[in-house]
Design a protein around this motif. Structure first.
Motif, mmCIF file in Angstrom:
data_model
loop_
_atom_site.group_PDB
_atom_site.id
_atom_site.type_symbol
_atom_site.label_atom_id
_atom_site.label_comp_id
_atom_site.label_asym_id
_atom_site.label_seq_id
_atom_site.Cartn_x
_atom_site.Cartn_y
_atom_site.Cartn_z
ATOM 1 N N ALA A 1 0.717 -1.295 0.024
ATOM 2 C CA ALA A 1 0.126 -0.106 -0.202
ATOM 3 C C ALA A 1 0.851 1.176 0.118
ATOM 4 O O ALA A 1 1.030 2.145 1.096
ATOM 5 C CB ALA A 1 -1.118 -0.080 0.990
ATOM 6 N N SER A 2 1.330 1.645 -1.218
ATOM 7 C CA SER A 2 2.526 2.754 -1.194
ATOM 8 C C SER A 2 1.727 4.055 -1.405
ATOM 9 O O SER A 2 1.002 4.189 -2.349
ATOM 10 C CB SER A 2 3.264 2.368 -2.427
ATOM 11 N N LEU A 3 1.970 4.976 -0.518
ATOM 12 C CA LEU A 3 1.216 6.001 -0.583
ATOM 13 C C LEU A 3 2.068 7.322 -0.808
ATOM 14 O O LEU A 3 2.355 7.536 -2.002
ATOM 15 C CB LEU A 3 0.541 6.406 0.965
ATOM 16 N N GLY A 4 2.330 8.107 0.103
ATOM 17 C CA GLY A 4 2.934 9.460 -0.364
ATOM 18 C C GLY A 4 4.151 9.162 -0.714
ATOM 19 O O GLY A 4 5.055 8.381 -0.586
ATOM 20 N N LEU A 5 4.763 10.125 -1.684
ATOM 21 C CA LEU A 5 5.792 10.348 -2.349
ATOM 22 C C LEU A 5 6.694 11.655 -2.455
ATOM 23 O O LEU A 5 5.903 12.627 -2.381
ATOM 24 C CB LEU A 5 5.647 9.807 -3.765
ATOM 25 N N THR A 6 8.038 11.756 -2.161
ATOM 26 C CA THR A 6 8.790 12.835 -2.281
ATOM 27 C C THR A 6 10.146 12.629 -2.782
ATOM 28 O O THR A 6 10.611 11.586 -2.518
ATOM 29 C CB THR A 6 8.678 13.574 -1.047
ATOM 30 N N PHE A 7 10.738 13.736 -3.333
ATOM 31 C CA PHE A 7 12.065 13.558 -3.870
ATOM 32 C C PHE A 7 12.867 14.241 -2.510
ATOM 33 O O PHE A 7 12.624 15.363 -2.041
ATOM 34 C CB PHE A 7 12.339 14.169 -5.211
ATOM 35 N N TYR A 8 14.128 13.815 -2.327
ATOM 36 C CA TYR A 8 15.017 14.614 -1.487
ATOM 37 C C TYR A 8 16.089 15.341 -2.439
ATOM 38 O O TYR A 8 16.908 14.998 -3.089
ATOM 39 C CB TYR A 8 15.801 13.516 -0.690
ATOM 40 N N GLU A 9 15.989 16.602 -2.112
ATOM 41 C CA GLU A 9 16.909 17.700 -2.702
ATOM 42 C C GLU A 9 17.553 18.346 -1.624
ATOM 43 O O GLU A 9 18.011 19.528 -1.896
ATOM 44 C CB GLU A 9 16.078 18.623 -3.651
ATOM 45 N N GLY A 10 17.368 17.931 -0.369
ATOM 46 C CA GLY A 10 18.113 18.703 0.740
ATOM 47 C C GLY A 10 19.272 18.533 1.187
ATOM 48 O O GLY A 10 19.860 17.871 0.240
ATOM 49 N N THR A 11 19.861 19.207 2.051
ATOM 50 C CA THR A 11 21.461 18.933 2.335
ATOM 51 C C THR A 11 21.459 18.736 3.708
ATOM 52 O O THR A 11 22.711 18.336 4.019
ATOM 53 C CB THR A 11 22.007 20.650 2.237
ATOM 54 N N GLY A 12 20.612 18.054 4.372
ATOM 55 C CA GLY A 12 20.781 17.479 5.689
ATOM 56 C C GLY A 12 20.996 16.202 5.741
ATOM 57 O O GLY A 12 21.655 15.571 6.581
ATOM 58 N N PHE A 13 20.963 15.339 4.779
ATOM 59 C CA PHE A 13 21.423 13.859 4.586
ATOM 60 C C PHE A 13 22.663 13.946 3.843
ATOM 61 O O PHE A 13 22.997 14.781 3.021
ATOM 62 C CB PHE A 13 20.199 13.220 4.022
ATOM 63 N N PRO A 14 23.259 12.715 4.131
ATOM 64 C CA PRO A 14 24.479 12.701 3.142
ATOM 65 C C PRO A 14 24.266 12.699 1.625
ATOM 66 O O PRO A 14 23.119 12.665 1.230
ATOM 67 C CB PRO A 14 24.984 11.089 3.258
ATOM 68 N N ALA A 15 25.373 13.112 0.961
ATOM 69 C CA ALA A 15 25.073 13.632 -0.395
ATOM 70 C C ALA A 15 24.490 12.330 -1.259
ATOM 71 O O ALA A 15 23.898 12.818 -2.373
ATOM 72 C CB ALA A 15 26.646 13.944 -1.168
ATOM 73 N N GLU A 16 25.019 11.058 -1.053
ATOM 74 C CA GLU A 16 24.265 10.000 -1.685
ATOM 75 C C GLU A 16 22.601 9.765 -1.802
ATOM 76 O O GLU A 16 22.163 9.258 -2.557
ATOM 77 C CB GLU A 16 24.845 8.736 -1.300
ATOM 78 N N TYR A 17 22.222 10.743 -0.856
ATOM 79 C CA TYR A 17 20.587 10.616 -0.882
ATOM 80 C C TYR A 17 19.908 11.675 -1.767
ATOM 81 O O TYR A 17 18.728 11.485 -1.969
ATOM 82 C CB TYR A 17 20.210 10.940 0.647
ATOM 83 N N ARG A 18 20.795 12.720 -2.416
ATOM 84 C CA ARG A 18 20.272 13.792 -2.917
ATOM 85 C C ARG A 18 19.685 13.229 -4.293
ATOM 86 O O ARG A 18 20.458 12.602 -4.923
ATOM 87 C CB ARG A 18 21.304 14.879 -3.100
ATOM 88 N N GLY A 19 18.702 13.653 -4.888
ATOM 89 C CA GLY A 19 17.993 13.195 -6.129
ATOM 90 C C GLY A 19 17.084 11.774 -5.888
ATOM 91 O O GLY A 19 16.400 11.546 -6.632
ATOM 92 N N ASP A 20 17.280 11.130 -4.650
ATOM 93 C CA ASP A 20 16.558 9.925 -4.657
ATOM 94 C C ASP A 20 15.128 10.373 -4.045
ATOM 95 O O ASP A 20 14.923 11.544 -3.694
ATOM 96 C CB ASP A 20 17.041 9.005 -3.671
#
Length: 446
Positions: free
Chosen positions: A350-369
């Motif tokens: 039951a996959s619901l909400g979706l967002t893309f990560y473009e913040g700077t708070g997480f390690p760089a490899e998370y950006r764009g995921d």
């Protein structure tokens, strides 16, 4: 005479072994194919899954189960689990079934309290673990869900809200805590009944408004062969010819921002609950609930790019040219026209909400995921879902892999305390997760 062990060499060997073991333990477990099918007891932050179309069982390989979870109060001192290096804390509680969360350009958080028929605003200082302001922005709405700001950028003029049967908007100035006046109806006649969630997003050029509308039923009960072919079905919305409830449904609809020039953007998507625009490519994406009733591991839910005029199979086919046994022989002309989704998720998550990560708070490899919230299963013998997953991308293209990111909402085989719905990135780069079981929002930081 035996030689005496070299103490320094022995110490080095132990150190090297510890290093190798630590590195091995740090690498995420990758579960492929049928090994990726599991249940809540195997969920763990950092576990990566890859499910391909060729991994799917035959329909009816296992019986169709009825295993509805019981929502219980959150046990004392229990918090969700996140990967090493991350921290999760309770951001807000006492909310009325919080669902979709959207972040305004000024950092305010707009939260859809769907059952209560209202939109709430939470305002927190940058980096704060609790909101300092909580206000009702708008009320007396008909099951509001999707929220979007228009036009894009730092100074939107409108807040659009997708209710179960319409799209409305309010004039907006940055920092507003109360809606100004009565809502203006932009789309008055969205199909309703059945699946009730409607999400909304604007393309990056601000020229098109996209609205997701789920199917009325599970797998097109009663549908036969509409007149014409796929082109006729998409163009004239002939899906409802055999069963009128499904007209303009299981689709993403496109409009001008003023609600005119209604068109079908993409079809055959059973229930695109979460609709989002990928910031880098501008591509629309859907987080989708597929059909039930075909066994524990069918049909996979999915997160995918949505291509204009594409057909994703529902109800006649699933995940490519796999024919739904309930519609055997009805539409052979469509078999080779089905677009295969990008990322297959454990069936019934039951996959619901979706967002893309473009913040700077997480390690760089998370950006764009991307991150997707899994509300949790009812049609599976062993419970699955009830977590937030990370959708992995490489060069902005999905790899097909997804990773457990937030887990720990299940108490035991019968009880759960949290059902994730919304995901949003705060202005400070934290990830916010809503769950509508106990009415809470959680903040994940690094």
């Amino acid at each position: 005479m035996p030689t005496k062990p070299n103490a320094s060499l022995f110490a080095f060997a132990l150190s090297f072994l510890s290093f190798v073991t630590a590195r091995a333990n740090a690498q995420p477990a990758l579960l492929r194919g049928q090994d990726a099918f599991g249940d809540w007891q195997r969920d763990k932050p950092g576990t990566v899954r890859l499910i391909r179309p060729e991994d799917l069982p035959k329909p009816g390989a296992t019986p169709s189960a009825g295993n509805v979870s019981r929502v219980v109060p959150r046990p004392a001192a229990v918090t969700p689990q996140v990967p090493p290096g991350f921290k999760i804390e309770l951001f807000a509680d006492g909310l009325s079934g919080p669902r979709i969360i959207r972040t305004a350009p000024n950092g305010d958080l707009f939260v859809a309290e769907t059952r209560a028929g209202r939109i709430r605003i939470l305002r927190a200082a940058v980096g704060a673990s609790k909101p300092q302001v909580s206000e009702i922005y708008a009320s007396d709405l008909n099951r509001p869900f999707g929220i979007a700001f228009f036009p894009g950028g730092d100074n939107p003029q409108w807040v659009y809200i997708a209710t179960t049967d319409s799209v409305v908007r309010f004039p907006y100035r940055s920092g507003d805590l109360k809606a100004s006046g009565s809502p203006e109806t932009i789309v008055a006649n969205l199909p309703h009944g059945g699946h009730s969630t409607r999400d909304i997003a604007f393309t990056l050029d601000n020229r098109r408004m996209l609205v997701s509308v789920g199917s009325y039923g599970n797998d097109g009960e009663g549908l036969g062969r509409p007149p014409g072919g796929l082109e006729s079905w998409s163009r004239e919305r002939a899906l409802g010819a055999a069963w009128g409830y499904e007209t303009d449904r299981a689709a993403v609809l496109g409009f001008d921002p003023d609600g005119k020039n209604r068109k079908v953007f993409a079809t055959g998507i059973r229930n695109c609950v979460g609709l989002a625009i990928q910031p880098r490519s501008g591509a629309p994406w859907c987080s989708t609930n597929e059909r039930d009733g075909l066994g524990d591991n069918l049909v996979p839910d999915y997160v995918t790019r949505v291509r204009e005029n594409a057909f994703y199979g529902w109800p006649w086919f699933y995940i490519g040219g796999n024919e739904d046994p309930s519609h055997a022989g009805e539409r052979p002309d469509l078999k080779d026209k089905v677009t295969v989704p990008d990322v297959l998720l454990q069936a019934h998550s039951a996959s619901l909400g979706l967002t893309f990560y473009e913040g700077t708070g997480f390690p760089a490899e998370y950006r764009g995921d991307a991150f997707a919230a899994e509300h949790g299963s009812w049609n599976r013998s062993r419970r699955t879902g009830y977590k937030v997953v990370r959708i992995r991308l490489k060069d902005d293209v999905p790899t097909g892999e997804y990773e457990d990111f937030v887990t720990g909402f299940v108490v035991n085989d019968s009880d759960v305390w949290g059902r994730p719905v919304g995901v949003a990135v705060a202005r400070d780069g934290a990830l916010l997760v809503s769950e509508d079981g106990n009415g809470t929002i959680w903040r994940v930081s690094h």
